[in-house]
Design an enzyme around this catalytic site. Structure first.
Site, PDB file in Angstrom:
ATOM      1  N   HIS A 142      29.827  44.628  39.689  1.00 38.32           N
ATOM      2  CA  HIS A 142      29.201  43.366  39.572  1.00 38.32           C
ATOM      3  C   HIS A 142      28.382  43.327  38.277  1.00 38.32           C
ATOM      4  O   HIS A 142      27.422  42.105  38.158  1.00 38.32           O
ATOM      5  CB  HIS A 142      27.824  43.193  40.530  1.00 38.32           C
TER       6      HIS A 142
ATOM      7  N   GLU B 151      35.049  39.811  48.359  1.00 35.07           N
ATOM      8  CA  GLU B 151      34.367  40.690  49.126  1.00 35.07           C
ATOM      9  C   GLU B 151      32.768  40.192  49.457  1.00 35.07           C
ATOM     10  O   GLU B 151      32.355  41.127  50.467  1.00 35.07           O
ATOM     11  CB  GLU B 151      34.411  41.959  48.719  1.00 35.07           C
TER      12      GLU B 151
ATOM     13  N   HIS C  47      39.327  48.353  42.555  1.00 36.57           N
ATOM     14  CA  HIS C  47      37.997  48.104  43.097  1.00 36.57           C
ATOM     15  C   HIS C  47      37.180  49.420  43.396  1.00 36.57           C
ATOM     16  O   HIS C  47      37.404  50.225  44.257  1.00 36.57           O
ATOM     17  CB  HIS C  47      38.011  47.433  44.507  1.00 36.57           C
TER      18      HIS C  47
ATOM     19  N   ASP D 198      33.624  39.500  41.866  1.00 36.69           N
ATOM     20  CA  ASP D 198      33.019  39.311  43.184  1.00 36.69           C
ATOM     21  C   ASP D 198      32.176  38.221  43.258  1.00 36.69           C
ATOM     22  O   ASP D 198      31.335  37.988  42.566  1.00 36.69           O
ATOM     23  CB  ASP D 198      32.283  40.788  43.410  1.00 36.69           C
TER      24      ASP D 198
ATOM     25  N   HIS E  66      34.273  46.145  51.356  1.00 33.99           N
ATOM     26  CA  HIS E  66      33.369  45.280  52.359  1.00 33.99           C
ATOM     27  C   HIS E  66      34.455  44.156  53.157  1.00 33.99           C
ATOM     28  O   HIS E  66      34.059  43.318  53.549  1.00 33.99           O
ATOM     29  CB  HIS E  66      32.580  44.285  51.568  1.00 33.99           C
TER      30      HIS E  66
END
Ligand SMILES: [Fe+2]
Ligand SMILES: [Fe+2]
Length: 270
Positions: free
Chosen positions: A181, A39, A154, A8, A68
């Site tokens: 993340h 995203e 995801h 990401d 997102h």
């Protein structure tokens, strides 16, 4: 094939790290295909059309999204004009864009990219990712229609990601997690030949709380009360992800290596 997948992209710091470094890495590592999760590239929430263009122009072959996906409203329209962007396969049935696509790499190999959302600890109850990905894997057999198959899983839970890795083993070249993340240290080739990593980590400033400037998230944890908005941390970003070498004939992975470049995280090269 030599494939790079980066996690990401977080805000301006993440975008800058891609625009400044990706073309050099593409050349140095002789990459055939680059997938990047976008995203969070626009202010940490979603991806605008303009920023998608910036990332694609910097040498990204395919951008994936996530929960997102459409937080930047212009993506609802932009994704219909830009086939190099993939949204989650099991997003709302009325969502624009596609959840899987067969790409042709610069040297003519066919690469299938798909993304799926997990269900565990996710805010919305998305459809079952396993039954969503099954028909896509069936219609794009590895070593047949596709020289490589890349699955971006995801979601939040490590268990759900690992289960997806084994579910796709032998049918995908790479199953890689995104969304948390934070990179995990379990890069491996599964018994059936699928390269696997639970989470690719983010391309962002790690002097942060998962990419956000740390003051406000820390305040909320410590006091339970919000005061300001979340803004992405803007120090030097680490590009974080995974490198995979595949066999063109079988589509299976020969090697996987974690990749970290720049910023606070310890460097790792393929
Ligand atoms: Fe994310
Ligand atoms: Fe996410």
């Amino acid at each position: 094939m030599k494939i790079l997948f980066l996690g990401d992209v977080m805000g301006r710091a993440g975008r800058r790290a891609i625009t400044e470094n990706l073309s050099g890495l593409r050349e140095a590592w002789k990459l055939d295909f680059v997938v990047v999760n976008g995203e969070n590239a626009t202010s940490g929430i979603g991806l605008s059309g303009a920023h998608a263009k910036t990332l694609l122009d910097a040498g990204v072959d395919c951008l994936t999204l996530g929960d997102h996906a459409f937080d930047q409203k212009d993506m609802l329209r932009f994704i219909e004009q830009e086939p190099r962007i993939i949204r989650p396969l099991n997003f709302s049935k009325t969502a624009p864009g596609k959840g899987a696509r067969l790409f042709t790499s610069k040297n003519g190999r066919k690469v299938l990219v798909t993304q799926i959302l997990g269900q565990v600890f996710m805010k919305r109850p998305f459809d079952d990712p396993f039954s969503a990905v099954e028909p896509v894997l069936k219609t794009h057999p590895l070593g047949g229609m596709a020289q490589a198959v890349i699955v971006d899983m995801h979601c939040e839970a490590t268990s759900e990601k690992m289960a997806m890795g084994h579910f796709c083993d032998g049918r995908a070249s790479l199953v890689v997690g995104t969304h948390t993340h934070v990179p995990t240290a379990d890069a491996m080739v599964l018994p059936g030949g699928t390269a696997y990593l639970t989470d690719a980590g983010m391309c962002g400033d790690y002097n942060s709380v998962i990419g956000m400037e740390k003051t406000e998230p820390m305040r909320r944890f410590i006091t339970g009360m919000p005061r300001d908005r979340f803004t992405p941390a803007n120090g030097e970003a680490t590009l974080s992800g995974v490198y995979v070498e595949t066999d063109d004939r079988t589509g299976r992975a020969k090697r996987i290596a974690m990749v970290r470049n720049g910023g606070l995280l310890q460097a790792a090269k393929p």
